[in-house]
Design an enzyme around this catalytic site. Structure first.
Site, PDB file in Angstrom:
ATOM      1  N   LEU A  54     -11.792  94.740 -33.764  1.00 52.72           N
ATOM      2  CA  LEU A  54     -12.292  94.998 -32.417  1.00 52.72           C
ATOM      3  C   LEU A  54     -11.146  95.501 -31.549  1.00 52.72           C
ATOM      4  O   LEU A  54     -10.051  94.918 -31.542  1.00 52.72           O
ATOM      5  CB  LEU A  54     -12.877  93.723 -31.808  1.00 52.72           C
ATOM      6  N   HIS A  98     -11.336  80.271 -13.003  1.00 52.14           N
ATOM      7  CA  HIS A  98     -10.631  81.287 -13.797  1.00 52.14           C
ATOM      8  C   HIS A  98     -10.329  80.775 -15.205  1.00 52.14           C
ATOM      9  O   HIS A  98     -10.432  81.523 -16.178  1.00 52.14           O
ATOM     10  CB  HIS A  98      -9.339  81.695 -13.086  1.00 52.14           C
ATOM     11  N   ASN A 108     -16.312  83.769 -11.190  1.00 57.79           N
ATOM     12  CA  ASN A 108     -15.472  82.606 -11.510  1.00 57.79           C
ATOM     13  C   ASN A 108     -15.319  81.688 -10.305  1.00 57.79           C
ATOM     14  O   ASN A 108     -15.484  80.457 -10.408  1.00 57.79           O
ATOM     15  CB  ASN A 108     -14.083  83.063 -11.982  1.00 57.79           C
ATOM     16  N   GLY A 109     -14.991  82.283  -9.150  1.00 55.74           N
ATOM     17  CA  GLY A 109     -14.778  81.444  -7.964  1.00 55.74           C
ATOM     18  C   GLY A 109     -16.044  80.743  -7.524  1.00 55.74           C
ATOM     19  O   GLY A 109     -16.021  79.550  -7.188  1.00 55.74           O
ATOM     20  N   GLU A 125      -8.161  96.484  -6.120  1.00 55.09           N
ATOM     21  CA  GLU A 125      -8.654  95.935  -4.852  1.00 55.09           C
ATOM     22  C   GLU A 125      -8.422  94.430  -4.759  1.00 55.09           C
ATOM     23  O   GLU A 125      -8.449  93.839  -3.659  1.00 55.09           O
ATOM     24  CB  GLU A 125     -10.145  96.233  -4.688  1.00 55.09           C
ATOM     25  N   ASP A 165     -17.640  88.666 -13.419  1.00 57.06           N
ATOM     26  CA  ASP A 165     -17.733  88.294 -12.000  1.00 57.06           C
ATOM     27  C   ASP A 165     -18.344  86.906 -11.864  1.00 57.06           C
ATOM     28  O   ASP A 165     -19.280  86.544 -12.599  1.00 57.06           O
ATOM     29  CB  ASP A 165     -18.592  89.334 -11.268  1.00 57.06           C
ATOM     30  N   ARG A 175      -6.763  89.642  -2.151  1.00 63.51           N
ATOM     31  CA  ARG A 175      -7.138  88.232  -2.178  1.00 63.51           C
ATOM     32  C   ARG A 175      -5.960  87.355  -1.755  1.00 63.51           C
ATOM     33  O   ARG A 175      -4.816  87.810  -1.688  1.00 63.51           O
ATOM     34  CB  ARG A 175      -7.582  87.851  -3.591  1.00 63.51           C
TER      35      ARG A 175
END
Length: 866
Positions: free
Chosen positions: A756, A660, A645-646, A690, A643, A694
């Site tokens: 991984l 981003h 980036n913007g 959700e 959370d 945007r």
């Protein structure tokens, strides 16, 4: 031919059980025969009765009470055996027809009925002869038994014949009573002065009565009369099945269906197994285990229990049959892996490799929900069906690997307790303990601790019994403090020269076991059946302790079985008490079971794979190295909500798209850090359901960045040992087809990598994932493959997007926000949460390492206490 004989044994066993269920007939045999003999002996006088005995060829004189005793014994035997055979044949006719229709040999069923008839006749004839000897002794006991058995055979065959003709039990009982009354009444010279009339030789009981009187008065063998009785018995025994066959048109033409194993249908084989093992079949049906492959696995586990020792057998016989298969499966797993670790035929490395392979295969099977190995398959089914926690399996398997490498040593009692608790309760003691309960009956939390004490006593007694074998293997499973206190070494035990203090040590350890057994005596205060069961187990263990204390030196000669008479008597008495306790507290509920959904098969995969050699992760620009953490402190699954980036781009005076792209660089560095520290699984929240709310430009930028990161040719991340997984919804069709195709190509190309697991949550919503799983379960329930009332959390978890990934241990969110935003709600129910203030583009691998170090310091009790 062997299949045919197995079917015959099965049919005989079923016929015997059918007779054993007729409690009224058994009670009449046990009580009515001696009562009749006693009344005839006491009421009738011993006045001589003279009549012509054709078996002897001359008149004889016999007391009235003696003749009446013989006639009454024959009458009672004929009546009881005749009605027994009538009832058993009448009730099993329809079931026998279904078996034959399914491919079961008809001849086996017919021979089984006659075999049981012969067995019943011999047993009742012998029983009546024994009681007769209490009043007077016949001259020929063997002839007397043969006479009584002949009468029973005759009327048993008549019962089968009547069952083929009649359908009413009342009518059959009435005809058996009347025919036997007329026949035996006319044979008695006290009731019929013309008992020597030639016309009576045509009655069924004539030969039996003549032989019985001859056995009481002479020493000759009445061959003719015995042969006559046998002819009547054979004729009636053959007539009954013949009429039964002629009346049952569906039986015709089925004799050759099952001459060999290959000719049997699956239904026939299942029915044959149920007949051979009716009690086990009932246990499996109550537990919801109907798949033949699963039954095979549970049977393998049950045989391992039976071959282990009397205490293991006693434990499974005393607990409720509802959960008996569960304990068979758990013990079967422990026995198999323990045998692998104790195998003396190979070196330590080979043993450890086999144990490791078995444990890894088991962990993979638990994730898939099924296994091709019978024992592992039974355990996997038990874990899923009874909703057991398998978190302790890894620790148990690690202990077995130590055993295989001969590295098991205990410095003190604390280490000894930890070792046995890890092995005895790999599925958490609370859940199996709860399953022992029933509606209205429960086990309190203190019962779990008492159960641990009982387990400690059990294992200490077991260690004493295995002293010599453990000494041979060079691994004594007793605390070093105890051995050092009494000056006992493994070499002394191996040479059977333990020293003068050995007996004192054994007595001290036996006393310790008695103390633990005393602490375990409180198990089941609110559950009488379980309390009685464990009291019986404690009594059996006290018997073993007394045997050990009487001769400690015998422990060095190997394990010895307990005293068979005392042990079996105590066990039988305990089983009867447990049965009475269950009758008084009969449960009304049923064990939670369900048919397991088949795992989703892997998609056909022919996609591209990288042929380049995998590179190590790029080093940190500042030269940072990961902290050293033990394996136990390392989380297995870390989830990150990326959370900020913007906001980062706005703080830098740039457009949101720049945030981003910067976030993509941060993710790459975090993945490198996860590779360096050895993290098994990392989940990242790339785009939620959700996020479609945007602006379109922002959505397009995010999806474009994700797409570029999935390009196998340009993204350097995929040159490392990283396996891609995707969690997200495909039902709404919102994701571009090109992006979905690229996800699938990259997933296929990296599927064999073992470093991984990177789980990218794209178009993901936790509620959508749960709704997806619920829809899958609803479809199975609608098609009849799943009982809605028996669904466990494991069944729902099996239909999540990535069901084989472990639950989240650590969930991290950046940018200072403190919410989970619909991210992995099911997987994160027991996760540790960590909220970081930096925005996501400012994050690098050092933040991940610091978060994992913080996680390692937290005390994760998971609802329990230390």
């Amino acid at each position: 031919m062997s299949w045919w004989w197995r079917c015959l044994r099965t049919a005989v066993r079923h016929a015997v059980l059918e007779q054993a269920r007729n409690r009224l007939a058994l009670a009449l045999v046990v009580f009515f025969v001696p009562l009749w003999l006693w009344l005839a002996y006491r009421v009738l006088p011993d006045t001589p009765v003279r009549f012509f005995l054709r078996a002897a060829g001359h008149p004889v004189s016999t007391g009235a009470n003696t003749v009446t005793q013989l006639s009454g014994a024959l009458h009672s035997i004929a009546l009881i055996v005749g009605f027994m055979m009538f009832l058993a044949t009448s009730r099993s006719t329809e079931f026998d027809r279904r078996l034959v229709t399914a491919g079961f040999p008809k001849v086996c069923l017919l021979l089984a009925k006659n075999t049981v008839l012969l067995l019943s006749a011999v047993l009742t004839g012998s029983y009546a002869t024994v009681w007769l000897c209490f009043f007077w002794r016949p001259e020929r006991l063997d002839v007397m038994v043969a006479a009584f058995a002949g009468g029973a055979l005759t009327y048993g065959g008549a019962g089968i014949l009547l069952a083929a003709v009649l359908r009413s039990e009342l009518a059959g009982m009435f005809l058996v009573i009347m025919v036997s009354f007329v026949d035996l009444g006319l044979q008695n010279p006290v009731a019929n002065p013309a008992a020597d009339s030639p016309l009576l030789r045509g009655l069924p009981a004539y030969g039996a009565m003549q032989s019985a009187v001859s056995a009481s008065t002479g020493t000759l063998t009445p061959w003719h009369q015995l042969l006559l009785s046998g002819c009547w018995a054979v004729a009636l025994a053959m007539a009954g099945p013949l009429v039964l066959t002629l009346r049952g048109g569906r039986w015709r033409g089925t004799l050759t269906l099952l001459k060999r194993p290959g000719g049997a249908t699956g239904t026939g084989r299942n029915a044959a197994w149920r007949l051979r093992h009716p009690v086990l079949s009932l246990i499996y049906r109550r537990a919801g285990i109907t798949d033949p492959a699963l039954v095979t696995g549970y049977e393998a586990c049950r045989r391992l229990v039976r071959s282990s020792g009397p205490m293991e057998i006693a434990f499974t016989q005393l607990i409720s049959a509802r959960v008996r298969p569960l304990f068979w499966a758990m013990y079967g797993y422990v026995r198999v892996i323990d045998d692998l670790s104790d195998d003396t035929g190979d070196g330590d490395q080979d043993r450890a490799a086999r144990v490791s392979a078995f444990s890894l295969a088991l962990e993979a099977d638990l994730r898939q929900g099924r296994s091709s190995d019978p024992v592992r398959g039974a355990l996997v089914h038990a874990v899923w069906t009874w909703n057991l926690s398998s978190e302790g399996l890894a620790s148990a398997n690690a202990v077995f690997r130590m055993d295989a490498a001969r590295q098991t040593e205990f410095a003190n009692w604390d280490e000894w307790h930890t070792y046995w608790d890890t092995l005895a309760f790999p599925f958490d003691v609370s859940r199996p303990t709860a399953l022992l309960g029933a509606p209205g009956l429960f086990l309190a939390p203190r019962d779990a601790e008492a159960l641990r004490r009982w387990n400690h006593a059990f294992n200490l007694i077991d260690c004493l019994g295995d002293l010599h074998q453990d000494a041979e293997n060079g691994c004594i499973k007793l605390p070093a403090t105890v051995l050092g206190q009494y000056g006992v070494t493994a070499e002394d035990l191996r040479l059977k020269q333990p020293g003068a203090q050995f007996a004192t040590m054994v007595h001290a350890l036996a006393g310790q076991a008695r103390e633990w057994l005393g602490q375990a005596a409180s198990i089941g205060a609110q559950h009488p059946p379980v309390a009685v069961a464990f009291r019986t187990l404690v009594e059996l263990q006290h018997l073993e302790l007394r045997r050990i204390e009487r001769n400690p030196q015998a422990l060095l000669d190997g394990r010895r079985p307990p005293h068979p008479v005392r042990f079996q008597y105590t066990l039988l008495r305990g089983r009867l008490r447990v049965a009475r306790a269950w009758q008084r507290h009969r449960p009304t509920g049923s064990v939670t079971t369900a048919v397991l959904p088949a795992p989703r098969p892997a998609a056909a995969d022919h996609g591209p794979r990288t042929s380049q050699a995998l590179l190590p992760p790029a080093p940190h620009p500042g030269g940072a190295v990961p902290p050293a953490l033990s394996g136990r402190r390392m989380p297995q699954h870390v989830a990150i909500i990326m959370d900020g980036n913007g906001r980062w781009a706005e703080a830098q005076g740039q457009v949101r798209s720049a945030g981003h792209h910067a976030g993509q660089h941060a993710l790459r560095d975090v993945i490198y850090g996860a590779l360096e520290i050895g993290l098994p699984c990392l989940s990242v929240y790339a785009f939620s359901t959700e996020n479609w709310a945007r602006p379109a430009a922002d959505i397009e930028t995010v999806l474009s960045v994700v797409s570029s990161g999935l390009d196998m040719n340009t993204e350097e991340l995929w040159r490392r040992d990283v396996q891609l997984r995707w969690s997200g919804s495909t039902d709404d069709g919102r994701l571009p087809a090109e992006l979905v195709d690229r996800i699938h190509r990259t997933t296929r190309a990296t599927r064999e990598r073992t470093g991984l697991i990177l789980n990218v949550c794209l178009n993901y919503g936790g509620r959508h994932e749960l709704a997806h799983a619920a829809r899958a379960l609803a479809r199975q329930a609608a098609h009849g493959g799943l009982d809605p009332d028996r669904i466990t959390p494991r069944h729902l978890a099996r239909h999540l997007y990535q069901p084989d990934l472990p639950d989240v241990d650590l969930l991290i969110r950046t940018s200072g926000e403190q919410r989970t935003s619909n991210f992995l709600p099911w997987q994160s129910t027991c996760a540790e949460y960590l909220f970081l203030d930096p925005l996501w583009p400012d994050i690098d691998r050092t933040h991940l390492w610091a978060a994992i170090s913080t996680y390692a310091t937290r005390d994760r009790r998971l609802g329990t206490t230390k």
